[in-house]
Write a protein that holds these residues in place. Structure first.
Motif, short mmCIF file in Angstrom:
data_model
loop_
_atom_site.label_atom_id
_atom_site.label_comp_id
_atom_site.label_asym_id
_atom_site.label_seq_id
_atom_site.Cartn_x
_atom_site.Cartn_y
_atom_site.Cartn_z
N GLY A 2 -1.05 -2.34 -10.08
CA GLY A 2 -2.05 -2.70 -9.08
C GLY A 2 -1.40 -3.46 -7.93
N THR A 3 -2.25 -3.91 -7.00
CA THR A 3 -1.75 -4.57 -5.80
C THR A 3 -1.01 -5.87 -6.12
N LEU A 4 -1.63 -6.72 -6.93
CA LEU A 4 -1.00 -8.01 -7.26
C LEU A 4 0.30 -7.79 -8.04
N ASP A 5 0.27 -6.84 -8.96
CA ASP A 5 1.47 -6.53 -9.75
C ASP A 5 2.59 -6.03 -8.84
N ALA A 6 2.23 -5.26 -7.81
CA ALA A 6 3.23 -4.75 -6.87
C ALA A 6 3.85 -5.90 -6.07
N PHE A 7 3.03 -6.83 -5.63
CA PHE A 7 3.55 -8.00 -4.91
C PHE A 7 4.58 -8.74 -5.77
N VAL A 8 4.21 -8.99 -7.03
CA VAL A 8 5.07 -9.78 -7.92
C VAL A 8 6.38 -9.04 -8.20
N LYS A 9 6.30 -7.74 -8.55
CA LYS A 9 7.49 -6.99 -8.94
C LYS A 9 8.42 -6.72 -7.77
N ILE A 10 7.86 -6.42 -6.60
CA ILE A 10 8.71 -6.20 -5.42
C ILE A 10 9.48 -7.47 -5.09
N LYS A 51 0.83 -1.21 0.00
CA LYS A 51 0.00 0.00 0.00
C LYS A 51 0.86 1.25 0.00
N ILE A 52 1.92 1.25 0.81
CA ILE A 52 2.79 2.42 0.91
C ILE A 52 3.54 2.64 -0.40
N ARG A 53 3.99 1.55 -1.05
CA ARG A 53 4.70 1.68 -2.32
C ARG A 53 3.77 2.23 -3.41
N LEU A 54 2.53 1.79 -3.42
CA LEU A 54 1.56 2.32 -4.38
C LEU A 54 1.28 3.79 -4.10
N GLN A 55 1.23 4.12 -2.81
CA GLN A 55 1.00 5.51 -2.40
C GLN A 55 2.16 6.40 -2.83
N ALA A 57 14.33 2.00 2.79
CA ALA A 57 13.81 0.65 3.04
C ALA A 57 12.43 0.46 2.42
N TRP A 58 11.70 1.59 2.25
CA TRP A 58 10.34 1.50 1.74
C TRP A 58 10.27 1.78 0.24
N TYR A 59 11.20 2.57 -0.25
CA TYR A 59 11.08 3.11 -1.61
C TYR A 59 12.40 2.90 -2.34
N LYS A 60 12.70 1.66 -2.69
CA LYS A 60 14.02 1.33 -3.20
C LYS A 60 14.18 1.63 -4.69
N ALA A 61 13.19 1.30 -5.48
CA ALA A 61 13.33 1.41 -6.93
C ALA A 61 12.09 2.05 -7.53
N PRO A 62 12.26 2.86 -8.56
CA PRO A 62 11.10 3.52 -9.18
C PRO A 62 10.33 2.60 -10.12
N PRO A 93 5.51 22.21 1.63
CA PRO A 93 6.68 22.30 0.77
C PRO A 93 7.17 20.92 0.35
N ALA A 94 7.66 20.82 -0.89
CA ALA A 94 8.02 19.53 -1.47
C ALA A 94 9.38 19.05 -0.97
N THR A 95 9.53 18.96 0.35
CA THR A 95 10.81 18.52 0.91
C THR A 95 10.66 17.29 1.79
N TRP A 96 9.43 16.87 2.07
CA TRP A 96 9.25 15.77 2.99
C TRP A 96 7.94 15.06 2.71
N LYS A 97 7.79 13.93 3.34
CA LYS A 97 6.57 13.15 3.18
C LYS A 97 6.40 12.31 4.44
N CYS A 98 5.17 12.15 4.89
CA CYS A 98 4.95 11.20 5.98
C CYS A 98 3.74 10.34 5.62
N PHE A 99 3.75 9.12 6.09
CA PHE A 99 2.64 8.24 5.78
C PHE A 99 2.36 7.36 6.99
N LEU A 100 1.18 6.81 7.00
CA LEU A 100 0.79 5.94 8.11
C LEU A 100 1.10 4.50 7.77
N TYR A 101 1.75 3.84 8.70
CA TYR A 101 2.04 2.42 8.55
C TYR A 101 1.20 1.68 9.58
#
Length: 356
Positions: A102-110, A40-44, A92-97, A65-73
């Motif tokens: 979709g969700t299933l595609d994210a599971f497979v590619k990660i 979910k976080i990677r899709l976000q 650790a959360w955002y390694k590769a662009p 300002p476009a310098t930071w981001k926070c999300f709920l885990y």
């Protein structure tokens, strides 16, 4: 609640054994549910890249300002605010662009490109908070429930509701300062010494209650959820046992009861969950930009603002993701906990028999 379907933990097992059972349940629940939130976080992050970051959940009343981001885990046991500055602390959360469709595609590619371990990226910080919180919560609930049964001489369904509310209130109160400290450390990359100075200055300026910032909306969401969850859990479990002519709840009965009661509680408390999410984001905002002025954000005002901007549907945003996460988390947690208690009860009985 039928006596046969709920062996008294106060008689059958010790509080330490209850803690072991609930701690094991928390670990297993985190292991099973964490991949859902990592995806979910990677899709976000894909929808809102760090180079164009907005506050998590895209808070509707203004960008930062476009310098930071926070999300709920959240793995179904605990919600954590995770703060990133320029994306640097989120490797650790955002390694590769990688682009996900979709969700299933994210599971497979990660799994294919980053390794299966990446699906458990957020596990360590979650376990540090979730295990003690869950141990306090479940052990306190069982102890309170049995105390109230004994004290009142009643087996009424109001007792699980009351015990659940009080147990959650206690757990939230104990854990809330730890969560605030963890957020401070993440947002400013503080050492432990700097953290101590930061906390001392905060207490000196605003008093000890400043350590419980964010406590109110957490209580408003978690306490009703807990009361409804245990009330429904005991009802559904007793009903299923009667239908199956069982003297004691089996693993599958506990699992099904946990899933049903968790779903009902999650749906009924969803507006409070939406408000809690927004308040946590504001907390992260204030940690990263402490001098920026924030809008009034009492729970009632926040609900009115969300309703004015997004309609009543806005208070029920995230319905499906919350249910998909909470239902299996509740089912795994309670069935593992009940299984652990049954195991220790049988172990204790065997020890007593051998001692005769």
């Amino acid at each position: 609640m039928a006596e046969k379907t709920s062996p008294s933990p106060g008689v059958g097992i010790t509080p330490l054994q209850q803690m072991l059972a609930s701690g094991t349940g928390a670990i297993l629940t985190s292991l099973f549910v964490t991949p859902l939130d990592v995806v979910k976080i990677r899709l976000q992050a894909q929808r809102t890249p760090f180079s164009k970051a907005l506050p998590a959940q895209s808070v509707p009343w203004g960008a930062q300002p476009a310098t930071w981001k926070c999300f709920l885990y959240c793995n179904g046991l605990m919600d954590h605010l995770y703060v990133c500055q320029n994306g640097n602390s989120c490797t650790a959360w955002y390694k590769a662009p990688t682009h996900f469709t979709g969700t299933l595609d994210a599971f497979v590619k990660i799994t294919r490109y980053e390794g299966i371990r990446s699906l458990w990226s957020g596990l360590p910080p979650t376990l540090v908070m979730a295990v003690p919180a869950t141990v306090i919560y479940f052990t306190t609930y069982d102890q309170l429930r049995d105390y109230l049964h004994t004290r009142t001489g009643s087996r009424g369904h109001h007792i699980p509701l009351l015990a659940g509310a009080l147990a959650r209130l206690g757990a939230v109160t104990v854990i809330s300062p730890l969560e605030l400290i963890r957020t401070k450390m993440q947002s400013r990359q503080l050492s432990y010494r700097e953290l101590g100075v930061c906390i001392q200055s905060s207490v000196a300026q605003d008093g000890w209650l400043s350590l419980w910032r964010g406590w109110g909306p957490t209580v408003l969401r978690d306490v009703p959820f807990s009361a409804l969850y245990w009330f429904n859990y005991e009802l559904v479990r007793t009903w299923l046992c009667r239908q199956a002519w069982l003297d004691e709840a089996t693993f599958m009965v506990s699992f099904t009861s946990g899933a049903i009661s968790g779903t009902v509680a999650a749906v009924l408390t969803l507006p409070f969950d939406v408000v809690k999410t927004q308040r946590q984001i504001e907390l992260g905002d204030s940690e990263v930009h402490p001098v920026s002025a924030s809008k009034p954000s009492s729970t009632w005002l926040l609900m009115q603002r969300i309703r004015a901007e997004s309609g009543t549907r806005g208070l029920f945003a995230g319905f499906l993701p919350r249910v998909i996460k909470v239902a299996p988390a509740c089912a795994i947690m309670i069935s593992t906990y009940e299984f652990g208690k049954t195991f220790f009860q049988k172990l204790n009985q065997e020890r007593r028999l051998r001692g005769l």
